[in-house]
Motif scaffolding. Sequence first.
Motif, short mmCIF file in Angstrom:
data_model
loop_
_atom_site.label_atom_id
_atom_site.label_comp_id
_atom_site.label_asym_id
_atom_site.label_seq_id
_atom_site.Cartn_x
_atom_site.Cartn_y
_atom_site.Cartn_z
N ALA A 1 0.85 -1.19 0.00
CA ALA A 1 0.00 0.00 0.00
C ALA A 1 0.89 1.23 0.00
O ALA A 1 2.02 1.21 0.50
N GLY A 2 0.37 2.33 -0.58
CA GLY A 2 1.16 3.55 -0.60
C GLY A 2 0.48 4.69 -1.31
O GLY A 2 -0.71 4.63 -1.65
N ALA A 3 1.25 5.75 -1.53
CA ALA A 3 0.77 6.96 -2.19
C ALA A 3 1.47 7.09 -3.54
O ALA A 3 2.56 6.55 -3.75
N LEU A 4 0.84 7.84 -4.45
CA LEU A 4 1.40 7.99 -5.79
C LEU A 4 1.15 9.38 -6.34
O LEU A 4 0.26 10.11 -5.86
N TYR A 5 1.93 9.73 -7.36
CA TYR A 5 1.67 10.92 -8.15
C TYR A 5 1.79 10.55 -9.61
O TYR A 5 2.77 9.91 -10.03
N ASP A 6 0.80 10.95 -10.40
CA ASP A 6 0.77 10.67 -11.83
C ASP A 6 0.54 11.99 -12.56
O ASP A 6 -0.50 12.63 -12.38
N SER A 7 1.50 12.41 -13.37
CA SER A 7 1.38 13.70 -14.05
C SER A 7 0.39 13.66 -15.21
O SER A 7 0.00 14.70 -15.72
N ASN A 8 -0.01 12.45 -15.62
CA ASN A 8 -0.91 12.33 -16.78
C ASN A 8 -1.73 11.05 -16.64
O ASN A 8 -1.50 10.05 -17.33
N ALA A 9 -2.69 11.08 -15.72
CA ALA A 9 -3.45 9.87 -15.40
C ALA A 9 -4.33 9.39 -16.54
O ALA A 9 -4.63 8.19 -16.64
N ASN A 10 -4.76 10.27 -17.41
CA ASN A 10 -5.62 9.88 -18.54
C ASN A 10 -4.84 9.72 -19.85
O ASN A 10 -5.43 9.51 -20.91
N LEU A 11 -3.49 9.83 -19.79
CA LEU A 11 -2.63 9.71 -20.97
C LEU A 11 -3.08 10.64 -22.09
O LEU A 11 -3.13 10.28 -23.27
N GLY A 12 -3.36 11.87 -21.72
CA GLY A 12 -3.83 12.86 -22.68
C GLY A 12 -2.72 13.72 -23.24
O GLY A 12 -1.61 13.79 -22.67
N PRO A 13 -2.95 14.40 -24.36
CA PRO A 13 -1.94 15.28 -24.97
C PRO A 13 -1.74 16.55 -24.15
O PRO A 13 -2.46 16.81 -23.18
N ALA A 14 -0.79 17.36 -24.58
CA ALA A 14 -0.47 18.58 -23.84
C ALA A 14 -1.51 19.67 -24.01
O ALA A 14 -1.54 20.64 -23.26
N SER A 15 -2.36 19.57 -25.02
CA SER A 15 -3.33 20.62 -25.31
C SER A 15 -4.63 20.00 -25.83
O SER A 15 -4.63 18.88 -26.36
N GLU A 16 -5.72 20.72 -25.68
CA GLU A 16 -7.00 20.29 -26.23
C GLU A 16 -7.14 20.70 -27.70
O GLU A 16 -8.03 20.22 -28.40
N VAL A 17 -6.26 21.58 -28.16
CA VAL A 17 -6.27 22.00 -29.58
C VAL A 17 -5.26 21.12 -30.31
O VAL A 17 -4.05 21.16 -30.04
N LEU A 18 -5.75 20.33 -31.27
CA LEU A 18 -4.92 19.31 -31.91
C LEU A 18 -5.00 19.42 -33.42
O LEU A 18 -6.05 19.76 -33.99
N ASP A 19 -3.88 19.15 -34.07
CA ASP A 19 -3.83 19.04 -35.53
C ASP A 19 -3.98 17.58 -35.90
O ASP A 19 -3.06 16.76 -35.68
N LEU A 20 -5.14 17.23 -36.45
CA LEU A 20 -5.44 15.85 -36.85
C LEU A 20 -5.56 15.82 -38.37
O LEU A 20 -6.54 16.33 -38.93
N GLY A 21 -4.57 15.27 -39.01
CA GLY A 21 -4.53 15.32 -40.47
C GLY A 21 -4.37 16.77 -40.91
O GLY A 21 -3.49 17.50 -40.45
N SER A 22 -5.24 17.24 -41.79
CA SER A 22 -5.21 18.63 -42.25
C SER A 22 -6.17 19.50 -41.46
O SER A 22 -6.42 20.65 -41.84
#
Length: 449
Positions: free
Chosen positions: A163-184
């Motif tokens: 048992a223990g404590a944790l820190y996760d900087s990106n628990a949802n494995l998401g990108p750095a921004s919500e604005v994304l270039d997807l294809g063109s």
Amino acid sequence: MTDAKKHVIVILAMAVSLMLAPRPAPAETSHSADLELSKARAQELLARGQAGEAYDAYMGLLRAWPADDAVCLGAAQAAARAGRLNQAVALYETLIERHPREPGLFAALAQVYMRLGDREAAGRSLAMVRALDGDVGLEQTDRALEAMEARYANLQFHGRIRAGALYDSNANLGPASEVLDLGSWRVTVPGARGKGTFGAYLGADLDLAWRAYRDSPWWLVGDVGTFWRGNEESALAAAHGRELQWGRAALGARHLGPSTLAEARLKAEAIDYELFQRVASYGLEGTFLWAARPTFHLLLKGALDKRDYSRDSPRNGGYGWLGAYGRLFFGADNHELMVGGRYLGARAKRDDYGYDGLEATARLAVKLPHGLEAVPFAGFTRQSFRGPATILEREDRRDDRWRLGLNLTYRIDEAWSVEAGYQRSDNDSSSALYEYGQDYANLGVAWSF
């Protein structure tokens, strides 16, 4: 044994070979070259794990040179490893008659007696170890006796609760921004951005092994395990990511030879996100190990699963992997280096979610003073998917993921330990939706039994 250094039985048994140097009689001097060459061949057979062949070689030597202590010792060790336990007892007793004040011989004899199921005789041998070695106390020999009894029992089990404590900087494995270039296209994906969180974890696992009779090479094996993780970040609730539960059960068979181990298990696993999204898998996993040398092992491992996603059925399908690894033990403290790789494959209901991949890993376990163990590790994984990540993209998705980390364990005693770890992951993807970085750290305690 949790800490081999604390078990005098192991220390003394390993020292036997050094204490008993060959002492050929003067009449045998002219044959010393032949003797040394023959002993080297027998020792090589024993080192390769060919205990039966080594025993035959040593017995031939013993008939020619019955007074040679090193030959008698080699024959005793080979007999014990080959399962010729009564012969091993006789050989060790012969050596004890010649060297009645060598505690290492009594320690080795105790091991053989315990394998024969004679706890009383093993206890007498360890009492002689205690009488001959002033540094060995009653508590040490009692612990050694208990450890031997557990090691050679027909029913064996061990487990761990942590048992223990944790820190996760990106628990949802998401990108750095919500604005994304997807294809063109440049789009905004609400909630896609990576979210950091503190949290807690609790885990438990138990391994069991049973054989019908002493010295049987066949074992019935099984294991169960569970893990829970809770995240404090409330923003993860929208994606049902604040809590995770995992469980596993497996049952199979193991064949244990002088230098090989072969095992297959049927397994069932499930991972659940807030009791909302469940991923269940059922399948087969296997392991083959060959101890090519006492200090070098080759491993083949693999698994094949059928996965079912409760809320994402296009991902349902067959998943599997096959890997090969080399493991090297070195140094007086038996440090360990393992390097290898594996193939990853998935054939999902929807082709876009299927993939082929390759993974390379390296792991080093270093035993440091004062009960501390450091395990640095590194890995690289490439996954090539069978379609684009989104409908806005034309290129098939490909991910390159790097992992680098360090785990530390401090053993308080044979049962309790403190664990700490850090891992950095970077995922470079052909799709911006799957470009992410992650830092993960944990600190906890563990109880082993």
